[in-house]
Scaffold this active site. Structure first.
Site, PDB file in Angstrom:
ATOM      1  N   ARG A 223       1.029  -1.114   0.001  1.00 28.91           N
ATOM      2  CA  ARG A 223      -0.002   0.088  -0.041  1.00 28.91           C
ATOM      3  C   ARG A 223       1.021   1.152  -0.068  1.00 28.91           C
ATOM      4  O   ARG A 223       1.922   1.441   0.724  1.00 28.91           O
ATOM      5  CB  ARG A 223      -0.842   0.143   1.079  1.00 28.91           C
ATOM      6  CG  ARG A 223      -2.018  -1.064   1.143  1.00 28.91           C
ATOM      7  CD  ARG A 223      -2.752  -0.514   0.148  1.00 28.91           C
ATOM      8  NE  ARG A 223      -4.295  -1.535  -0.134  1.00 28.91           N
ATOM      9  CZ  ARG A 223      -4.312  -2.575  -0.830  1.00 28.91           C
ATOM     10  NH1 ARG A 223      -3.195  -2.739  -1.759  1.00 28.91           N
ATOM     11  NH2 ARG A 223      -5.232  -3.328  -1.038  1.00 28.91           N
ATOM     12  N   HIS A 271       0.098  -0.577 -10.380  1.00 29.09           N
ATOM     13  CA  HIS A 271      -0.834  -1.036  -9.376  1.00 29.09           C
ATOM     14  C   HIS A 271      -1.217  -2.528  -9.944  1.00 29.09           C
ATOM     15  O   HIS A 271      -2.495  -2.636 -10.328  1.00 29.09           O
ATOM     16  CB  HIS A 271      -1.916  -0.276  -8.950  1.00 29.09           C
ATOM     17  CG  HIS A 271      -2.466  -0.803  -7.576  1.00 29.09           C
ATOM     18  ND1 HIS A 271      -2.926  -0.120  -6.557  1.00 29.09           N
ATOM     19  CD2 HIS A 271      -2.612  -2.050  -7.059  1.00 29.09           C
ATOM     20  CE1 HIS A 271      -3.634  -0.849  -5.664  1.00 29.09           C
ATOM     21  NE2 HIS A 271      -3.310  -2.039  -5.719  1.00 29.09           N
TER      22      HIS A 271
END
Length: 308
Positions: A223, A271
């Site tokens: 994250r 991502h």
């Protein structure tokens, strides 16, 4: 009885799931209609990914669970209107993808593969063997543990850290605030696979980056908020960190003006380290609905206090 399953996600995901999810429910023996809109009072389950159309869960008084399509639930877990059970996505294919991505990036840095890109010189430099390379895995949940075990199978000197003790990892582990420094001290490659919680945000800051071996590689598929951007940039400028490979960011997509884009010592990955693949994610969702209908315990239910 035919269940009503609300699919609440970005429109682009609808085409991915509109066929495979009903097929997975049917394979589990569940009669259901998958819809994008419905009277909240008639909805039995919500299949969810962050979107602007559903932020108030209070009207869904009949819903038995909210089933996330993503592994991370930080954008929903703190929603005060969400009183239904919340389950995160734990998909074997997602785990496989993460293990492959992490292994590839660790090997890339371990073998110095970038050094010869564009180099017009014959310099015979051999990297150390994996058994002499110290790798630290921050986060020993399902994804972190699987990736760490793969690296250990390749003979890397793996050390792990987690918030709570892990006794069966198969390699040395540390835990808690006191265990962070010994886990990171001297690490040449660090991989972060922690959830985004108040306890993990900024875990790689100026102080902890200073514990690494000089020139260490930082790999973050976890994250974005796990790393303080300013501290990482300063560590790169100082040579304390030699390269950062980042798949996640504080703001996504990463803004064009962000300094990460312009640096040769930062690799930006959009991502993609581990994504939910519709064919397999649908089977996970369907299996959980079958369990709920049978009165069995929901799998991968989120602990609201811990945030994951």
């Amino acid at each position: 009885m035919t269940l009503t399953v609300l699919f609440s996600a970005r429109p682009a995901l609808w085409d991915d799931y509109r066929t495979v999810l009903p097929a997975a429910l049917s394979a589990e023996g569940i009669a259901a209609r998958l819809v994008r809109m419905a009277d909240p009072a008639e909805v039995d389950y919500i299949v969810y990914a962050p979107n602007d159309d559903l932020t108030d869960f209070a009207p869904f008084t009949r819903a038995k669970a909210v089933l996330s399509l993503f592994a991370g639930v930080e954008r929903i877990v703190g929603n005060p209107t969400l009183t239904q059970p919340l389950c995160r996505m734990v998909d074997p294919a997602l785990c496989e993808g993460m293990v492959e991505w992490v292994t590839a990036q660790v090997l890339r840095h371990h073998l110095w593969l970038d050094r010869n890109i564009g180099r017009r010189a014959w310099v015979q430099e051999a990297p150390p063997l994996a058994r002499d390379r110290r790798v630290t895995m921050l986060g020993l949940g399902e994804l972190g543990l699987a990736a760490a075990r793969m690296l250990r199978a390749l003979n890397f000197r793996v050390t792990g850290w987690s918030r709570s003790p892990k006794t069966d990892a198969g390699f040395p582990t540390f835990h808690g605030e006191d265990g962070l420094k010994p886990a990171l001290e001297g690490a040449e490659i660090v991989v972060t696979l922690l959830p985004d919680t108040p306890a993990t945000r900024g875990i790689l800051d100026a102080r902890s980056l200073g514990w690494l071996a000089p020139g260490a590689a930082v790999i973050n598929p976890g994250r974005g908020p796990l790393i303080e951007d300013a501290a990482l940039l300063a560590a790169l400028d100082a040579g304390q960190v030699g390269h950062a490979t980042l798949d996640v960011f504080h703001t996504e997509p990463l803004p064009p003006e962000h300094p990460f884009w312009a640096r040769a010592d930062v690799t930006v990955s959009p991502h993609i380290a581990a994504v939910s693949r519709p064919a397999t994610a649908a089977t996970v969702i369907a299996a959980n609905i079958r369990r709920a209908e049978a009165g069995e315990t929901l799998l991968h239910r989120v602990d609201r206090a811990r945030g994951y």
